[in-house]
Design a protein around this motif. Structure first.
Motif, short mmCIF file in Angstrom:
data_model
loop_
_atom_site.label_atom_id
_atom_site.label_comp_id
_atom_site.label_asym_id
_atom_site.label_seq_id
_atom_site.Cartn_x
_atom_site.Cartn_y
_atom_site.Cartn_z
N LEU A 52 -23.22 -7.09 -42.98
CA LEU A 52 -22.12 -6.20 -43.34
C LEU A 52 -21.89 -6.28 -44.84
O LEU A 52 -21.68 -7.36 -45.40
CB LEU A 52 -20.86 -6.63 -42.58
CG LEU A 52 -19.60 -5.78 -42.77
CD1 LEU A 52 -19.81 -4.37 -42.25
CD2 LEU A 52 -18.41 -6.45 -42.07
N GLY A 53 -21.90 -5.14 -45.50
CA GLY A 53 -21.80 -5.11 -46.95
C GLY A 53 -20.39 -5.11 -47.49
O GLY A 53 -20.19 -5.35 -48.68
N ALA A 54 -19.40 -4.84 -46.66
CA ALA A 54 -18.00 -4.81 -47.10
C ALA A 54 -17.18 -5.63 -46.10
O ALA A 54 -16.65 -5.10 -45.13
CB ALA A 54 -17.49 -3.38 -47.18
N VAL A 55 -17.12 -6.92 -46.34
CA VAL A 55 -16.47 -7.85 -45.41
C VAL A 55 -14.97 -7.82 -45.63
O VAL A 55 -14.50 -8.00 -46.77
CB VAL A 55 -17.01 -9.28 -45.61
CG1 VAL A 55 -16.32 -10.25 -44.65
CG2 VAL A 55 -18.52 -9.29 -45.40
N PRO A 56 -14.17 -7.60 -44.59
CA PRO A 56 -12.71 -7.57 -44.79
C PRO A 56 -12.17 -8.96 -45.12
O PRO A 56 -12.72 -9.98 -44.69
CB PRO A 56 -12.18 -7.08 -43.42
CG PRO A 56 -13.25 -7.45 -42.44
CD PRO A 56 -14.55 -7.34 -43.19
N GLN A 57 -11.10 -8.99 -45.90
CA GLN A 57 -10.50 -10.27 -46.27
C GLN A 57 -9.96 -11.01 -45.06
O GLN A 57 -10.01 -12.24 -45.00
CB GLN A 57 -9.39 -10.05 -47.29
CG GLN A 57 -9.87 -9.59 -48.65
CD GLN A 57 -8.72 -9.45 -49.64
OE1 GLN A 57 -7.55 -9.50 -49.26
NE2 GLN A 57 -9.06 -9.27 -50.90
N GLN A 58 -9.43 -10.26 -44.09
CA GLN A 58 -8.91 -10.86 -42.87
C GLN A 58 -9.67 -10.31 -41.68
O GLN A 58 -9.79 -9.09 -41.53
CB GLN A 58 -7.41 -10.56 -42.72
CG GLN A 58 -6.56 -11.15 -43.83
CD GLN A 58 -5.08 -10.94 -43.58
OE1 GLN A 58 -4.56 -11.25 -42.50
NE2 GLN A 58 -4.37 -10.43 -44.59
N GLN A 59 -10.16 -11.19 -40.83
CA GLN A 59 -10.91 -10.75 -39.66
C GLN A 59 -9.95 -10.13 -38.64
O GLN A 59 -8.92 -10.74 -38.31
CB GLN A 59 -11.63 -11.93 -39.01
CG GLN A 59 -12.60 -12.65 -39.94
CD GLN A 59 -13.65 -11.71 -40.47
OE1 GLN A 59 -14.35 -11.06 -39.71
NE2 GLN A 59 -13.75 -11.62 -41.79
N PRO A 60 -10.24 -8.95 -38.16
CA PRO A 60 -9.35 -8.35 -37.16
C PRO A 60 -9.48 -9.06 -35.81
O PRO A 60 -10.59 -9.42 -35.41
CB PRO A 60 -9.85 -6.91 -37.07
CG PRO A 60 -11.29 -6.98 -37.45
CD PRO A 60 -11.39 -8.08 -38.48
N PRO A 61 -8.37 -9.26 -35.11
CA PRO A 61 -8.48 -9.73 -33.72
C PRO A 61 -9.29 -8.72 -32.90
O PRO A 61 -9.29 -7.52 -33.19
CB PRO A 61 -7.03 -9.79 -33.25
CG PRO A 61 -6.21 -9.81 -34.50
CD PRO A 61 -6.98 -9.04 -35.52
N ILE A 62 -9.95 -9.22 -31.87
CA ILE A 62 -10.73 -8.37 -30.98
C ILE A 62 -10.16 -8.50 -29.58
O ILE A 62 -10.03 -9.61 -29.06
CB ILE A 62 -12.22 -8.76 -30.99
CG1 ILE A 62 -12.81 -8.59 -32.40
CG2 ILE A 62 -13.00 -7.91 -29.99
CD1 ILE A 62 -14.23 -9.09 -32.53
N LEU A 63 -9.82 -7.38 -28.98
CA LEU A 63 -9.34 -7.35 -27.61
C LEU A 63 -10.35 -6.60 -26.75
O LEU A 63 -11.04 -5.71 -27.22
CB LEU A 63 -7.98 -6.65 -27.52
CG LEU A 63 -6.84 -7.22 -28.37
CD1 LEU A 63 -5.57 -6.41 -28.14
CD2 LEU A 63 -6.60 -8.68 -28.06
N VAL A 64 -10.39 -6.96 -25.47
CA VAL A 64 -11.32 -6.33 -24.53
C VAL A 64 -10.54 -5.56 -23.48
O VAL A 64 -9.60 -6.10 -22.87
CB VAL A 64 -12.21 -7.40 -23.85
CG1 VAL A 64 -12.92 -6.84 -22.63
CG2 VAL A 64 -13.24 -7.94 -24.84
#
Length: 321
Positions: free
Chosen positions: A147-159
């Protein structure tokens, strides 16, 4: 009372470009969240990108992005872009979607749905940190993506989850679950399965609502919505698991090709369980019952009659002050 109160965006009946004032009004009305959907209307990300600018106080979420209809790398890029646009305010919801959307509309085989979502979550967990991914998953392979543009904060992932297997996956490998088409009492069955893996796991519930509409009209709208959704195999299996035997005549008529008979076979009691309708204050009480049963974030999905002003709906369904 929950600290969170969400609504589904965008709103029906108004061009997306003309919805700015509606989005801007949400925080002052008490809404904390805006969640998009993706079926045959807008895509999941564009309305949230607009919301990130129009209402920067809101948490934004997808409920849901299908795991099948974007390649893994494209999904990671879309999620990272929105996480960068709304730092700390974006939650990515992924799920199987349905055979109708995946196979019939997008010509993609709807195979091994549990593994597909599991593999997608595992890939995203690594990819969104900027790691180089070279891995063979059960349902796809990724050869050297970074990934070339990594976000500063990782988003939570919901299923998105209905039955036990996916509910456990949501609790075990994701940050929680998104649930749909269930009553407040049904929440008492599904939420504990997610939280076997931690009391902090989030449970987001999309709650269909028709405020300030007479019962006959609301039930007619609800009858059409139920017949459209709950005859889809994944939703039928969910309600069979929940023990909703009252829908048996509808399923039988649908299998026989009798669409009118299927509509007529849906009991009013089932409509009243699955769709919130009535005076606005009663609707709010019904939504709060979902929270009392175990929902962390109620997300209202208005399905009012044609011609109803969305501004009136969002005001009517806003949380108590």
């Amino acid at each position: 009372m929950t600290d969170r109160w969400g609504i589904t965006v965008p709103f029906e009946g108004i061009p997306l470009a003309d919805q700015r004032s509606l989005f801007e009004a949400l925080p002052d009305l008490g809404y904390t969240d805006a969640w998009s959907a993706e079926a045959n209307g807008t895509d999941a990300f564009t309305p949230l990108a607009l919301a990130s600018v129009w209402a920067p106080q809101l948490r934004l979420g997808t409920a849901i992005v299908p795991a099948y209809t974007r390649g893994p790398a494209t999904l990671a890029m879309s999620a990272a872009t929105l996480a960068a646009a709304a730092p700390g305010r974006f939650t990515l919801g992924v799920g199987t979607s349905s055979n109708v959307i995946v196979e019939r509309w997008n010509s993609i085989p709807f195979t091994e749905p549990y593994k597909k979502v599991r593999d997608t979550v595992r890939f995203l967990r690594e990819a969104l940190t900027g790691q180089k991914i070279k891995a063979d998953y059960d349902t796809f392979s990724v050869k050297g993506f970074t990934l070339g543009a990594v976000p500063q904060q990782q988003p939570p992932i919901l299923v998105a989850a209905l039955r036990q297997g996916m509910l456990r996956l949501a609790g075990r490998e994701a940050d929680g679950a998104i649930v749909n088409w269930l009553s407040s009492e049904d929440v008492r069955t599904v939420a504990p399965i997610v939280r076997e893996f931690g009391a902090e796991k989030e449970v987001v519930a999309r709650i269909f609502a028709i405020p300030d509409t007479d019962p006959d009209t609301a039930r007619e709208i609800g009858r059409w919505a139920i017949s459209a959704y709950l005859n889809v195999p994944v939703y039928r299996a969910f309600h069979e698991w929940l023990g909703r035997e009252e829908l048996g005549p509808m399923w039988k008529a649908w299998e026989d090709g009798d669409r009118k008979g299927a509509l007529a076979a849906i009991p009013d009691s089932v409509i009243d369980e699955l769709i919130v309708h009535g005076p606005a204050e009663y609707c709010r009480e019904r939504i709060e019952a979902y929270v009392e049963a175990g929902v962390s974030t109620p997300v209202i999905a208005p399905i009012g009659p044609p011609g109803l002003d969305p501004a009136d709906v969002i005001r009517a369904l806003a949380p108590r002050r």
